[in-house]
Design an enzyme around this catalytic site. Sequence first.
Site, short mmCIF file in Angstrom:
data_model
loop_
_atom_site.label_atom_id
_atom_site.label_comp_id
_atom_site.label_asym_id
_atom_site.label_seq_id
_atom_site.Cartn_x
_atom_site.Cartn_y
_atom_site.Cartn_z
N ASN A 143 2.37 -3.70 -1.51
CA ASN A 143 1.80 -4.24 -0.28
C ASN A 143 1.51 -5.73 -0.47
O ASN A 143 1.04 -6.16 -1.53
CB ASN A 143 0.58 -3.46 0.19
CG ASN A 143 -0.52 -3.32 -0.86
OD1 ASN A 143 -0.25 -3.32 -2.05
ND2 ASN A 143 -1.74 -3.18 -0.40
N ASN A 158 -1.93 -10.70 4.14
CA ASN A 158 -1.92 -12.06 4.65
C ASN A 158 -3.29 -12.37 5.26
O ASN A 158 -3.93 -11.47 5.81
CB ASN A 158 -0.82 -12.20 5.71
CG ASN A 158 -0.54 -13.64 6.05
OD1 ASN A 158 -1.26 -14.27 6.81
ND2 ASN A 158 0.51 -14.18 5.45
N ALA A 179 -3.81 -13.77 7.90
CA ALA A 179 -3.68 -13.27 9.27
C ALA A 179 -3.38 -11.78 9.12
O ALA A 179 -2.22 -11.38 8.96
CB ALA A 179 -2.57 -14.01 10.00
N TYR A 180 -4.41 -10.98 9.10
CA TYR A 180 -4.32 -9.58 8.68
C TYR A 180 -3.12 -8.77 9.21
O TYR A 180 -2.48 -8.05 8.46
CB TYR A 180 -5.60 -8.81 9.03
CG TYR A 180 -6.86 -9.28 8.31
CD1 TYR A 180 -6.82 -10.23 7.30
CD2 TYR A 180 -8.09 -8.75 8.66
CE1 TYR A 180 -7.97 -10.65 6.66
CE2 TYR A 180 -9.26 -9.17 8.01
CZ TYR A 180 -9.18 -10.12 7.02
OH TYR A 180 -10.32 -10.52 6.38
N GLU A 192 5.72 0.58 1.13
CA GLU A 192 6.92 1.37 1.46
C GLU A 192 7.90 0.52 2.26
O GLU A 192 9.12 0.65 2.11
CB GLU A 192 6.54 2.61 2.28
CG GLU A 192 5.63 3.57 1.57
CD GLU A 192 4.15 3.28 1.79
OE1 GLU A 192 3.78 2.08 1.91
OE2 GLU A 192 3.37 4.23 1.84
N CYS A 210 4.92 3.25 8.26
CA CYS A 210 5.84 3.39 7.12
C CYS A 210 6.69 4.65 7.25
O CYS A 210 7.86 4.66 6.87
CB CYS A 210 5.06 3.42 5.81
SG CYS A 210 4.45 1.80 5.36
#
Length: 144
Positions: free
Chosen positions: A50, A53, A55-56, A63, A97
């Site tokens: 994973n 960022n 900026a969530y 995945e 995902c």
Amino acid sequence: MRYAGSVSRTPKKVLELLHQLLTRSYSPYSGFAVAAVIKSRSGRLYGGVNVENAAYPLSRCAEQSATLQMVSAGEQEIAEVWVLSRGKQPATPCGGCRQVLSEFAHPETPVHCLSADGSELHTTLGELLPHAFSKQYLDGPDRG
Ligand code: THU
């Protein structure tokens, strides 16, 4: 879904790759590291982590990172998936995902969810995402 005890059936090579990947997760915001390994139809392994960022919403799940690696390498068929996270419970792929994996997998494709403390959940993509939306629905009468 099936939970297994501490004796892992995960191939050594896959397990080592998962643990190596887990240290590369970029997850400063959630603090929740995830690693994924995809075995493609050719037998090659593709890994992903994973990548968050500031900026969530732009954060990317492990995945999805692994799927992008596989497709970028020229392969489009997922044979098996492993996901590793820390904590007591093995985390399952999120809804998004599941949909991304389903583009390149089958309902019978095995998905193995592992937690770093040794618990495992073995399931299939079809069990995780029944009645998946797929390209077959895009052939409707509206497209012309
Ligand atoms: N995460 C994944 O990488 N895969 C999943 O299927 C579930 C969630 C990540 C996203 C985010 O970086 C962190 O875990 C916490 O949600």
